[in-house]
Design a protein around this motif. Structure first.
Motif, short mmCIF file in Angstrom:
data_model
loop_
_atom_site.label_atom_id
_atom_site.label_comp_id
_atom_site.label_asym_id
_atom_site.label_seq_id
_atom_site.Cartn_x
_atom_site.Cartn_y
_atom_site.Cartn_z
N THR A 1 11.29 -0.61 -14.04
CA THR A 1 11.60 0.51 -13.59
C THR A 1 10.66 1.61 -12.79
N VAL A 2 9.51 1.65 -12.94
CA VAL A 2 8.71 2.37 -12.64
C VAL A 2 8.02 1.60 -10.97
N SER A 3 8.21 0.87 -10.47
CA SER A 3 8.69 -0.10 -9.31
C SER A 3 9.86 1.03 -8.73
N THR A 4 10.92 0.63 -9.27
CA THR A 4 11.67 0.60 -8.38
C THR A 4 12.04 2.64 -7.80
N GLU A 5 11.45 3.64 -9.28
CA GLU A 5 11.44 4.77 -9.26
C GLU A 5 9.87 5.32 -8.15
N ALA A 6 9.24 4.48 -7.93
CA ALA A 6 7.52 4.69 -7.12
C ALA A 6 8.42 5.05 -5.44
N VAL A 7 7.57 5.68 -4.70
CA VAL A 7 7.85 6.29 -3.70
C VAL A 7 7.72 4.90 -2.94
N PRO A 8 8.68 4.62 -1.49
CA PRO A 8 9.03 3.45 -1.24
C PRO A 8 6.93 3.34 0.04
N ARG A 9 6.55 2.19 -0.16
CA ARG A 9 5.00 1.73 0.67
C ARG A 9 5.93 1.00 1.94
N GLU A 10 5.59 0.86 3.20
CA GLU A 10 5.76 0.58 4.24
C GLU A 10 4.78 -0.43 5.11
N THR A 11 3.15 -0.02 4.49
CA THR A 11 2.37 -0.21 5.01
C THR A 11 0.56 -1.02 3.68
N VAL A 12 0.25 -1.97 4.11
CA VAL A 12 -1.07 -2.47 3.35
C VAL A 12 -1.81 -2.93 4.27
N VAL A 13 -2.92 -2.53 3.87
CA VAL A 13 -4.64 -2.21 3.93
C VAL A 13 -5.67 -2.96 3.23
N GLY A 14 -5.84 -3.92 3.68
CA GLY A 14 -6.44 -4.65 2.49
C GLY A 14 -8.08 -6.06 2.90
N LEU A 15 -8.52 -6.27 1.76
CA LEU A 15 -9.60 -7.51 2.28
C LEU A 15 -9.79 -8.62 1.38
N ALA A 16 -9.64 -9.92 2.03
CA ALA A 16 -9.01 -10.99 1.15
C ALA A 16 -10.17 -11.98 1.35
N VAL A 17 -9.87 -12.34 0.27
CA VAL A 17 -10.99 -14.20 0.25
C VAL A 17 -10.04 -15.16 -0.31
N ASN A 18 -11.09 -16.33 0.37
CA ASN A 18 -10.66 -17.54 -0.16
C ASN A 18 -11.74 -17.44 -1.28
N PRO A 19 -11.52 -17.75 -2.56
CA PRO A 19 -12.54 -18.75 -3.68
C PRO A 19 -12.85 -20.13 -3.71
N MET A 20 -12.28 -20.89 -2.20
CA MET A 20 -13.10 -22.06 -2.21
C MET A 20 -14.06 -21.83 -0.58
N ASP A 21 -14.04 -20.55 -0.63
CA ASP A 21 -14.94 -20.35 1.29
C ASP A 21 -15.52 -18.84 0.42
N TRP A 22 -16.50 -18.92 -0.43
CA TRP A 22 -16.89 -17.38 0.04
C TRP A 22 -17.52 -16.92 0.72
N GLY A 23 -18.19 -17.46 2.02
CA GLY A 23 -19.16 -17.06 3.51
C GLY A 23 -18.37 -16.15 3.90
N SER A 24 -16.13 -16.15 4.00
CA SER A 24 -14.90 -15.86 4.64
C SER A 24 -14.78 -14.90 3.91
N VAL A 25 -14.62 -13.37 4.76
CA VAL A 25 -13.31 -12.33 4.30
C VAL A 25 -12.78 -12.22 5.78
N MET A 26 -11.83 -11.79 5.51
CA MET A 26 -10.29 -11.39 6.01
C MET A 26 -10.26 -9.92 6.09
N LEU A 27 -10.26 -8.81 7.07
CA LEU A 27 -9.44 -7.92 7.03
C LEU A 27 -8.10 -7.88 7.17
N GLU A 28 -6.84 -8.26 6.94
CA GLU A 28 -5.48 -7.88 6.73
C GLU A 28 -4.84 -6.56 6.54
N GLY A 29 -3.82 -6.86 7.57
CA GLY A 29 -2.76 -5.19 7.83
C GLY A 29 -1.28 -5.85 7.63
#
Length: 215
Positions: A24-52
């Motif tokens: 119910t909360v999700s359907t009433e929330a303001v629509p979002r169209e963009t996500v920016v984040g930082l991702a990791v792979n638990p099998m490879d902690w030496g690498s990170v990925m900036l993603e949009g």
């Protein structure tokens, strides 16, 4: 590897449970169209990925990840009780781009259960150096261009004012074109250098955990 897979599946299950309890909360929330984040792979902690990620339809989004990774390890060992001390240094640096699409099976993009095909283009440099008697050194370098792809299934949950938590699991493949260069000290002749080329295929498991912001 099995432990990491189980952890990722637990995160996915928790995210789905959260979505069910707060639909119910999700359907009433303001629509979002963009996500920016930082991702990791638990099998490879030496690498990170900036993603949009950008929503292009009610159940479709496209994204791009910029990957960077550094791995450095050092070691030493005595060659026999009276022998010289052997030291090694192994360093790897990689950069890459990961374009992808996500198709949402539940919810509305960018939140919900999704499947995601992605491509991968990665350039990797590896250097291994071995120090022996009187600072003599043997060195090998590998330069690789890796092309591949993967398919993941995951879930994105948007909490509070826009905190985006994502988790996914899947499988992928890569084809690597490698160039090997070796520099070996041969006393008393000096150095001997060799260069060879090779190709290889790898198939592996992929785990994906990301923390970011949706707006």
């Amino acid at each position: 590897m099995r432990v990491m897979s189980s952890l990722c599946l637990v995160l996915l299950s928790s995210a789905v449970a959260h979505a069910d309890s707060s639909s119910t909360v999700s359907t009433e929330a303001v629509p979002r169209e963009t996500v920016v984040g930082l991702a990791v792979n638990p099998m490879d902690w030496g690498s990170v990925m900036l993603e949009g990620e950008r929503v292009v339809g009610p159940r479709v989004s496209v994204g791009l990840g910029l990957l960077a990774g550094v791995h450095v390890s050092n070691g030493n060992n005595d060659v026999g009780p009276l022998g010289p001390r052997l030291e090694t240094r192994d360093s790897t640096f990689q950069v890459g781009i990961v374009p992808r699409a996500r198709f949402f099976l539940s919810g509305a993009a960018p939140e919900g259960l999704w499947v995601s095909p992605q491509l991968e283009v990665i350039h990797r440099w590896q250097r291994y150096k071995q120090f022996v008697v009187d600072n003599q050194a043997n060195e090998s370098r590998v330069r690789s261009l890796q092309l591949g792809g993967a398919a993941l299934v995951g879930y994105t949950a948007i909490l509070g004012q826009g905190l985006a938590v994502q988790a996914g699991v899947g499988a992928g493949f890569r084809h690597s074109s490698d160039r090997y260069e070796n520099r070996q000290q041969v006393l008393p002749d000096g150095e001997r250098n060799t260069s060879t080329k090779g190709r290889s295929w790898t198939f592996d498991e992929r785990l994906h955990i990301s923390l970011g912001w949706a707006f």
